[in-house]
Enzyme design. Structure first.
Site, PDB file in Angstrom:
ATOM      1  CB  SER A 164      -0.936   0.069   1.131  1.00  0.00           C
ATOM      2  OG  SER A 164      -0.157  -0.106   2.341  1.00  0.00           O
ATOM      3  N   GLY A 222      -1.995  -4.308   1.453  1.00  0.00           N
ATOM      4  CA  GLY A 222      -2.098  -5.408   2.031  1.00  0.00           C
ATOM      5  C   GLY A 222      -1.111  -6.518   1.571  1.00  0.00           C
ATOM      6  CG  ASN A 281       1.330  -5.211   4.768  1.00  0.00           C
ATOM      7  OD1 ASN A 281       0.664  -4.576   5.597  1.00  0.00           O
ATOM      8  ND2 ASN A 281       1.087  -4.738   3.295  1.00  0.00           N
ATOM      9  CG  ASP A 311      -3.607   4.797   8.379  1.00  0.00           C
ATOM     10  OD1 ASP A 311      -2.601   5.480   8.481  1.00  0.00           O
ATOM     11  OD2 ASP A 311      -3.727   4.145   7.342  1.00  0.00           O
ATOM     12  CG  HIS A 367      -1.281   3.554   4.766  1.00  0.00           C
ATOM     13  ND1 HIS A 367      -2.052   2.987   5.562  1.00  0.00           N
ATOM     14  CD2 HIS A 367      -0.725   2.642   3.925  1.00  0.00           C
ATOM     15  CE1 HIS A 367      -2.024   1.683   5.320  1.00  0.00           C
ATOM     16  NE2 HIS A 367      -1.418   1.695   4.398  1.00  0.00           N
TER      17      HIS A 367
END
Length: 234
Positions: free
Chosen positions: A61, A98, A126, A209, A212
């Site tokens: 991402s 992801g 991740n 979040d 990002h």
């Protein structure tokens, strides 16, 4: 009475026949349109790849530009930098939100059909956030590097270093960070020390979040990448 029923039956059958023909025609038109679009895209891609060298950004991402417009993500910003310097390269954003190193390895064969001149590998974050065993992450990254080299020995590989929050404990976090410089040294490939340098942890440069980057954050990420990439393209 029978004559009237027969005539009505014939009309109904004729209407169904017309409906079938219309549906069939629409289907053919849709197929033709799809095939034409696909052909045009393939021709454009062929023209672009013939004209320019290709830089493929293979990641998660962070590469895909989660939460922002595609043109604001760092691969697109790299393209703008290349164009401003009249460097004949075309960037391809192959980021998937992801994505883990295992997932990246599984889709690699299809991606390598692009035959990139430069392959920027940005995966692993991740894995770390999910607590995947470190040996698995390192092995998958090595397998990706090996596969790129096997497909085209002339492809130049750049590895993006990554760090994670200390959620998994200090030992895991420290060992995770070491994976990237160790792989870069073992494979004699350039390393972006930390992709999110000067961005990670800054609430003004990250989405809600906290993971990002915003569009402004991607501007800094682009500079982190360019610092290493510029030595390869020149």
């Amino acid at each position: 009475m029978k004559s009237s029923l027969l005539a009505m039956h014939t009309i109904i059958k004729f209407r169904y026949f017309l409906l079938f023909i219309c549906l069939l025609s629409c289907g053919d038109a849709k197929t033709t349109k799809t095939e034409t679009t696909k052909t045009s895209q393939e021709e454009a891609a062929t023209t672009r790849e013939t004209k320019d060298n290709t830089i493929l950004f293979f990641g998660d991402s962070l590469t895909a530009g989660y939460g922002i417009k595609l043109e604001e993500a760092f691969p697109a910003l790299i393209q703008q930098r290349l164009d401003s310097l009249n460097l004949p390269y075309t960037t391809i954003n192959s980021g998937v939100s992801g994505e883990t190193t295992s997932g990246g390895l599984n889709r690699l064969d299809w991606v390598l059909r692009q035959e990139p001149s430069i392959f920027v590998l940005e995966l692993g974050a991740n894995d770390g956030l999910r607590g995947i065993p470190l040996e698995n992450t390192k092995a998958n990254l090595q397998a990706i590097i090996d596969a790129v080299k096997a497909k085209n020995p002339n492809t130049k590989i750049i590895l993006a270093g990554m760090q994670i929050p200390p959620n998994m404990g200090p030992e895991y976090t420290t060992e995770f960070r070491k994976i990237f410089p160790e792989l870069a040294k073992a494979n004699a490939i350039p390393l972006i020390p930390f992709l999110l340098d000067k961005v990670a942890g800054d609430p003004n440069l990250n989405l809600e979040d906290g993971i990002h980057p915003t569009a402004e954050g991607h501007q800094i990420v682009m500079e982190n990448v360019w610092e290493v990439l510029k030595k390869v393209v020149k």
